[in-house]
Design a protein around this motif. Structure first.
Motif, PDB file in Angstrom:
ATOM      1  N   GLN A 288      28.647 -52.096  24.953  1.00 56.91           N
ATOM      2  CA  GLN A 288      27.923 -52.071  23.688  1.00 56.91           C
ATOM      3  C   GLN A 288      27.892 -50.651  23.130  1.00 56.91           C
ATOM      4  OE1 GLN A 288      24.107 -53.713  24.488  1.00 56.91           O
ATOM      5  NE2 GLN A 288      24.883 -55.790  24.743  1.00 56.91           N
ATOM      6  N   ILE A 289      27.654 -50.562  21.832  1.00 56.35           N
ATOM      7  CA  ILE A 289      27.691 -49.269  21.151  1.00 56.35           C
ATOM      8  C   ILE A 289      26.628 -48.301  21.691  1.00 56.35           C
ATOM      9  CG2 ILE A 289      26.214 -49.964  19.218  1.00 56.35           C
ATOM     10  CD1 ILE A 289      29.283 -47.706  18.940  1.00 56.35           C
ATOM     11  N   GLY A 290      25.470 -48.820  22.061  1.00 54.09           N
ATOM     12  CA  GLY A 290      24.429 -47.953  22.626  1.00 54.09           C
ATOM     13  C   GLY A 290      24.854 -47.347  23.953  1.00 54.09           C
ATOM     14  N   SER A 291      25.533 -48.140  24.769  1.00 53.80           N
ATOM     15  CA  SER A 291      26.029 -47.637  26.055  1.00 53.80           C
ATOM     16  C   SER A 291      27.116 -46.594  25.846  1.00 53.80           C
ATOM     17  CB  SER A 291      26.579 -48.784  26.897  1.00 53.80           C
ATOM     18  OG  SER A 291      25.583 -49.728  27.149  1.00 53.80           O
ATOM     19  N   ILE A 292      27.978 -46.845  24.888  1.00 52.61           N
ATOM     20  CA  ILE A 292      29.051 -45.890  24.595  1.00 52.61           C
ATOM     21  C   ILE A 292      28.455 -44.567  24.108  1.00 52.61           C
ATOM     22  CG2 ILE A 292      31.003 -45.420  23.063  1.00 52.61           C
ATOM     23  CD1 ILE A 292      31.568 -48.454  23.152  1.00 52.61           C
ATOM     24  N   LEU A 293      27.461 -44.634  23.236  1.00 52.49           N
ATOM     25  CA  LEU A 293      26.812 -43.409  22.744  1.00 52.49           C
ATOM     26  C   LEU A 293      26.099 -42.668  23.866  1.00 52.49           C
ATOM     27  CD1 LEU A 293      25.413 -44.594  19.295  1.00 52.49           C
ATOM     28  CD2 LEU A 293      27.363 -43.079  19.737  1.00 52.49           C
ATOM     29  N   ALA A 294      25.467 -43.404  24.784  1.00 54.19           N
ATOM     30  CA  ALA A 294      24.787 -42.765  25.915  1.00 54.19           C
ATOM     31  C   ALA A 294      25.792 -42.061  26.818  1.00 54.19           C
ATOM     32  CB  ALA A 294      23.989 -43.803  26.703  1.00 54.19           C
ATOM     33  N   VAL A 295      26.916 -42.717  27.087  1.00 50.47           N
ATOM     34  CA  VAL A 295      27.963 -42.092  27.909  1.00 50.47           C
ATOM     35  C   VAL A 295      28.515 -40.867  27.197  1.00 50.47           C
ATOM     36  CG1 VAL A 295      30.300 -42.433  28.813  1.00 50.47           C
ATOM     37  CG2 VAL A 295      28.553 -44.186  29.170  1.00 50.47           C
ATOM     38  N   PHE A 296      28.764 -40.996  25.883  1.00 54.46           N
ATOM     39  CA  PHE A 296      29.277 -39.861  25.119  1.00 54.46           C
ATOM     40  C   PHE A 296      28.307 -38.685  25.167  1.00 54.46           C
ATOM     41  CE2 PHE A 296      29.532 -37.380  21.212  1.00 54.46           C
ATOM     42  CZ  PHE A 296      30.855 -36.961  21.273  1.00 54.46           C
ATOM     43  N   PHE A 297      27.012 -38.958  25.020  1.00 53.22           N
ATOM     44  CA  PHE A 297      26.031 -37.874  25.036  1.00 53.22           C
ATOM     45  C   PHE A 297      26.014 -37.164  26.388  1.00 53.22           C
ATOM     46  CE2 PHE A 297      21.726 -36.317  25.946  1.00 53.22           C
ATOM     47  CZ  PHE A 297      21.640 -35.353  24.950  1.00 53.22           C
TER      48      PHE A 297
ATOM     49  N   TRP B 142      27.135 -33.325  26.858  1.00 51.97           N
ATOM     50  CA  TRP B 142      26.218 -32.323  27.403  1.00 51.97           C
ATOM     51  C   TRP B 142      26.843 -31.593  28.589  1.00 51.97           C
ATOM     52  CZ3 TRP B 142      22.363 -30.079  25.196  1.00 51.97           C
ATOM     53  CH2 TRP B 142      21.504 -29.288  25.935  1.00 51.97           C
ATOM     54  N   LEU B 143      27.495 -32.323  29.475  1.00 54.00           N
ATOM     55  CA  LEU B 143      28.164 -31.690  30.624  1.00 54.00           C
ATOM     56  C   LEU B 143      29.302 -30.784  30.142  1.00 54.00           C
ATOM     57  CD1 LEU B 143      28.275 -34.683  33.119  1.00 54.00           C
ATOM     58  CD2 LEU B 143      26.896 -32.605  33.306  1.00 54.00           C
ATOM     59  N   SER B 144      30.048 -31.231  29.145  1.00 51.37           N
ATOM     60  CA  SER B 144      31.127 -30.410  28.597  1.00 51.37           C
ATOM     61  C   SER B 144      30.570 -29.153  27.939  1.00 51.37           C
ATOM     62  CB  SER B 144      31.917 -31.201  27.550  1.00 51.37           C
ATOM     63  OG  SER B 144      32.454 -32.359  28.103  1.00 51.37           O
ATOM     64  N   PHE B 145      29.480 -29.293  27.205  1.00 50.55           N
ATOM     65  CA  PHE B 145      28.872 -28.145  26.526  1.00 50.55           C
ATOM     66  C   PHE B 145      28.398 -27.101  27.535  1.00 50.55           C
ATOM     67  CE2 PHE B 145      25.168 -26.175  24.304  1.00 50.55           C
ATOM     68  CZ  PHE B 145      25.898 -25.538  23.311  1.00 50.55           C
ATOM     69  N   VAL B 146      27.746 -27.552  28.591  1.00 47.29           N
ATOM     70  CA  VAL B 146      27.266 -26.623  29.612  1.00 47.29           C
ATOM     71  C   VAL B 146      28.444 -25.951  30.316  1.00 47.29           C
ATOM     72  CG1 VAL B 146      26.036 -26.488  31.816  1.00 47.29           C
ATOM     73  CG2 VAL B 146      25.054 -27.775  29.928  1.00 47.29           C
ATOM     74  N   ALA B 147      29.538 -26.684  30.497  1.00 44.99           N
ATOM     75  CA  ALA B 147      30.708 -26.098  31.143  1.00 44.99           C
ATOM     76  C   ALA B 147      31.423 -25.095  30.235  1.00 44.99           C
ATOM     77  CB  ALA B 147      31.675 -27.209  31.551  1.00 44.99           C
ATOM     78  N   VAL B 148      31.394 -25.316  28.926  1.00 37.60           N
ATOM     79  CA  VAL B 148      32.105 -24.454  27.976  1.00 37.60           C
ATOM     80  C   VAL B 148      31.306 -23.197  27.627  1.00 37.60           C
ATOM     81  CG1 VAL B 148      32.927 -24.376  25.566  1.00 37.60           C
ATOM     82  CG2 VAL B 148      33.489 -26.309  27.011  1.00 37.60           C
ATOM     83  N   LEU B 149      29.990 -23.252  27.727  1.00 40.27           N
ATOM     84  CA  LEU B 149      29.148 -22.124  27.293  1.00 40.27           C
ATOM     85  C   LEU B 149      29.530 -20.768  27.888  1.00 40.27           C
ATOM     86  CD1 LEU B 149      25.474 -23.381  26.985  1.00 40.27           C
ATOM     87  CD2 LEU B 149      26.873 -22.336  25.228  1.00 40.27           C
ATOM     88  N   PRO B 150      29.738 -20.634  29.188  1.00 38.29           N
ATOM     89  CA  PRO B 150      29.991 -19.289  29.710  1.00 38.29           C
ATOM     90  C   PRO B 150      31.419 -18.772  29.517  1.00 38.29           C
ATOM     91  CG  PRO B 150      29.930 -20.855  31.510  1.00 38.29           C
ATOM     92  CD  PRO B 150      29.562 -21.604  30.264  1.00 38.29           C
TER      93      PRO B 150
ATOM     94  N   THR C  92      32.630 -31.165  21.864  1.00 42.00           N
ATOM     95  CA  THR C  92      32.773 -32.456  21.200  1.00 42.00           C
ATOM     96  C   THR C  92      34.186 -33.005  21.389  1.00 42.00           C
ATOM     97  OG1 THR C  92      31.106 -31.845  19.572  1.00 42.00           O
ATOM     98  CG2 THR C  92      32.570 -33.667  19.001  1.00 42.00           C
ATOM     99  N   GLY C  93      35.174 -32.161  21.233  1.00 41.57           N
ATOM    100  CA  GLY C  93      36.553 -32.595  21.442  1.00 41.57           C
ATOM    101  C   GLY C  93      36.800 -33.049  22.870  1.00 41.57           C
ATOM    102  N   ILE C  94      36.305 -32.287  23.818  1.00 39.73           N
ATOM    103  CA  ILE C  94      36.455 -32.659  25.225  1.00 39.73           C
ATOM    104  C   ILE C  94      35.740 -33.972  25.506  1.00 39.73           C
ATOM    105  CG2 ILE C  94      35.825 -31.984  27.575  1.00 39.73           C
ATOM    106  CD1 ILE C  94      36.251 -29.064  26.684  1.00 39.73           C
TER     107      ILE C  94
END
Length: 82
Positions: A2-11, A15-23, A57-59
């Motif tokens: 379902q779309i809600g599950s897809i959005l939750a997985v995407f988020f 978030w994990l990608s953002f934390v990995a890219v920050l440093p 976002t791309g990752i």
């Protein structure tokens, strides 16, 4: 899925990608030799948060698409459920 599950997985993946890219590629004020008064010397000189968010976002789009593809692919289901 379902779309809600897809959005939750995407988020979560975003978030994990953002934390990995920050440093990546950051230079601290101490390394640059220009510490602004009242700030932490370890603070980045140019954080470029928007650029890092776009990269994350791309990752996240690619990883979420791969995950959804692997969950819906019949060939993979056949090999996993042998």
């Amino acid at each position: 899925m379902q779309i809600g599950s897809i959005l939750a997985v995407f988020f979560v993946v975003w978030w994990l990608s953002f934390v990995a890219v920050l440093p990546i590629g950051n230079r601290s004020q101490a390394e640059a030799g220009h510490v602004v008064a009242g700030t932490d010397p370890a603070a980045p000189v140019t954080p470029r948060v928007l650029l890092r968010a776009l990269i994350a976002t791309g990752i996240a789009i690619v990883l979420t698409a791969l995950l959804l593809w692997s969950l819906t692919n019949e060939t993979l289901h056949y090999y996993w459920n042998r």
